[in-house]
Motif scaffolding. Structure first.
Motif, PDB file in Angstrom:
ATOM      1  N   PRO A  95       5.251   8.962  -9.315  1.00  0.00           N
ATOM      2  CA  PRO A  95       4.498   7.697  -9.296  1.00  0.00           C
ATOM      3  C   PRO A  95       4.706   6.955  -7.974  1.00  0.00           C
ATOM      4  CG  PRO A  95       5.724   7.933 -11.350  1.00  0.00           C
ATOM      5  CD  PRO A  95       6.191   9.025 -10.439  1.00  0.00           C
ATOM      6  N   VAL A  96       3.609   6.474  -7.390  1.00  0.00           N
ATOM      7  CA  VAL A  96       3.659   5.718  -6.143  1.00  0.00           C
ATOM      8  C   VAL A  96       3.073   4.336  -6.412  1.00  0.00           C
ATOM      9  CG1 VAL A  96       2.963   5.593  -3.718  1.00  0.00           C
ATOM     10  CG2 VAL A  96       3.347   7.841  -4.790  1.00  0.00           C
ATOM     11  N   PHE A  97       3.877   3.299  -6.177  1.00  0.00           N
ATOM     12  CA  PHE A  97       3.466   1.909  -6.350  1.00  0.00           C
ATOM     13  C   PHE A  97       3.223   1.333  -4.961  1.00  0.00           C
ATOM     14  CE2 PHE A  97       5.786   3.062 -10.093  1.00  0.00           C
ATOM     15  CZ  PHE A  97       5.102   2.442 -11.123  1.00  0.00           C
ATOM     16  N   VAL A  98       2.019   0.814  -4.724  1.00  0.00           N
ATOM     17  CA  VAL A  98       1.621   0.376  -3.389  1.00  0.00           C
ATOM     18  C   VAL A  98       1.314  -1.118  -3.375  1.00  0.00           C
ATOM     19  CG1 VAL A  98       0.037   0.819  -1.471  1.00  0.00           C
ATOM     20  CG2 VAL A  98       0.490   2.635  -3.124  1.00  0.00           C
ATOM     21  N   TYR A  99       1.826  -1.797  -2.330  1.00  0.00           N
ATOM     22  CA  TYR A  99       1.516  -3.210  -2.127  1.00  0.00           C
ATOM     23  C   TYR A  99       1.384  -3.493  -0.632  1.00  0.00           C
ATOM     24  CZ  TYR A  99       6.338  -4.191  -0.617  1.00  0.00           C
ATOM     25  OH  TYR A  99       7.525  -4.217   0.076  1.00  0.00           O
ATOM     26  N   CYS A 100       0.872  -4.639  -0.304  1.00  0.00           N
ATOM     27  CA  CYS A 100       0.788  -5.113   1.083  1.00  0.00           C
ATOM     28  C   CYS A 100       1.047  -6.612   1.066  1.00  0.00           C
ATOM     29  CB  CYS A 100      -0.549  -4.738   1.720  1.00  0.00           C
ATOM     30  SG  CYS A 100      -1.988  -5.501   0.934  1.00  0.00           S
ATOM     31  N   ARG A 101       0.318  -7.381   1.854  1.00  0.00           N
ATOM     32  CA  ARG A 101       0.508  -8.827   1.834  1.00  0.00           C
ATOM     33  C   ARG A 101      -0.333  -9.476   0.750  1.00  0.00           C
ATOM     34  NH1 ARG A 101      -1.451 -13.563   3.042  1.00  0.00           N
ATOM     35  NH2 ARG A 101      -3.392 -12.801   3.904  1.00  0.00           N
ATOM     36  N   SER A 102      -1.635  -9.130   0.732  1.00  0.00           N
ATOM     37  CA  SER A 102      -2.532  -9.794  -0.213  1.00  0.00           C
ATOM     38  C   SER A 102      -3.283  -8.837  -1.141  1.00  0.00           C
ATOM     39  CB  SER A 102      -3.552 -10.634   0.551  1.00  0.00           C
ATOM     40  OG  SER A 102      -4.378  -9.791   1.339  1.00  0.00           O
ATOM     41  N   GLY A 103      -3.292  -7.558  -0.825  1.00  0.00           N
ATOM     42  CA  GLY A 103      -3.974  -6.585  -1.675  1.00  0.00           C
ATOM     43  C   GLY A 103      -5.060  -5.781  -0.989  1.00  0.00           C
ATOM     44  N   ARG A 104      -5.540  -6.207   0.151  1.00  0.00           N
ATOM     45  CA  ARG A 104      -6.613  -5.479   0.840  1.00  0.00           C
ATOM     46  C   ARG A 104      -6.127  -4.140   1.383  1.00  0.00           C
ATOM     47  NH1 ARG A 104      -8.380  -4.479   5.771  1.00  0.00           N
ATOM     48  NH2 ARG A 104      -6.763  -5.733   6.764  1.00  0.00           N
ATOM     49  N   ARG A 105      -5.028  -4.160   2.127  1.00  0.00           N
ATOM     50  CA  ARG A 105      -4.518  -2.924   2.736  1.00  0.00           C
ATOM     51  C   ARG A 105      -3.917  -1.978   1.694  1.00  0.00           C
ATOM     52  NH1 ARG A 105      -0.958  -5.686   7.333  1.00  0.00           N
ATOM     53  NH2 ARG A 105      -0.878  -7.251   5.688  1.00  0.00           N
ATOM     54  N   SER A 106      -3.366  -2.528   0.620  1.00  0.00           N
ATOM     55  CA  SER A 106      -2.810  -1.653  -0.418  1.00  0.00           C
ATOM     56  C   SER A 106      -3.912  -0.862  -1.117  1.00  0.00           C
ATOM     57  CB  SER A 106      -1.985  -2.444  -1.426  1.00  0.00           C
ATOM     58  OG  SER A 106      -2.742  -3.454  -2.041  1.00  0.00           O
TER      59      SER A 106
END
Length: 136
Positions: A95-106
């Motif tokens: 499982p890979v959980f992805v985030y960024c600053r606001s959600g666009r890049r994730s």
């Protein structure tokens, strides 16, 4: 006799529609693993707490990462996923959980991971919505 012919034709058409519908349902189930799931921060935390093995991926820049990130995260900027993911995340079924600053890049990163063959990708938006611990 004419009514029986129409009735048979209708039954044949309905049977064909049911068969095609069943086939399309099978295709959708097979494709389900090839899309990422969008979840919220709370669900991500709950899932990660229950897993022994997973990858937490920060899709921001190295500079943003050094300013503060979720503990245990690995940084791969969203625009470097295609070049770096397979060497840094070799197991495609983890499982890979992805985030960024606001959600666009994730979202961009999650789509790239799926296109590379990762089967369990969860995108949970931005660190700005993360109500838990952050480390520097």
């Amino acid at each position: 006799m004419y009514k029986k012919m129409i009735k048979r034709r209708i039954v044949s058409i309905v049977a064909a529609m049911v068969f095609l519908l069943a086939l399309s349902g099978c295709g959708a189930a097979e494709k389900e693993g090839s899309v990422y799931m969008n979840i919220n921060a709370e669900k991500a935390k709950e899932m990660m707490d229950g897993l022994e093995k997973f990858v937490l991926l920060d899709a921001r820049s190295e500079e943003e990462f050094s300013e503060g990130h979720i503990p245990g995260a690995t940084v791969i900027p969203h625009d470097e996923i295609e070049e770096r993911a397979e060497s840094e995340i070799p197991e495609k079924d983890v499982p890979v959980f992805v985030y960024c600053r606001s959600g666009r890049r994730s979202k961009i990163a999650a789509e790239a991971l799926v296109s590379l063959g990762y089967s369990e990708v969860y995108e949970f938006g931005g660190i700005i919505d993360w109500p838990y611990e952050i480390e520097k």
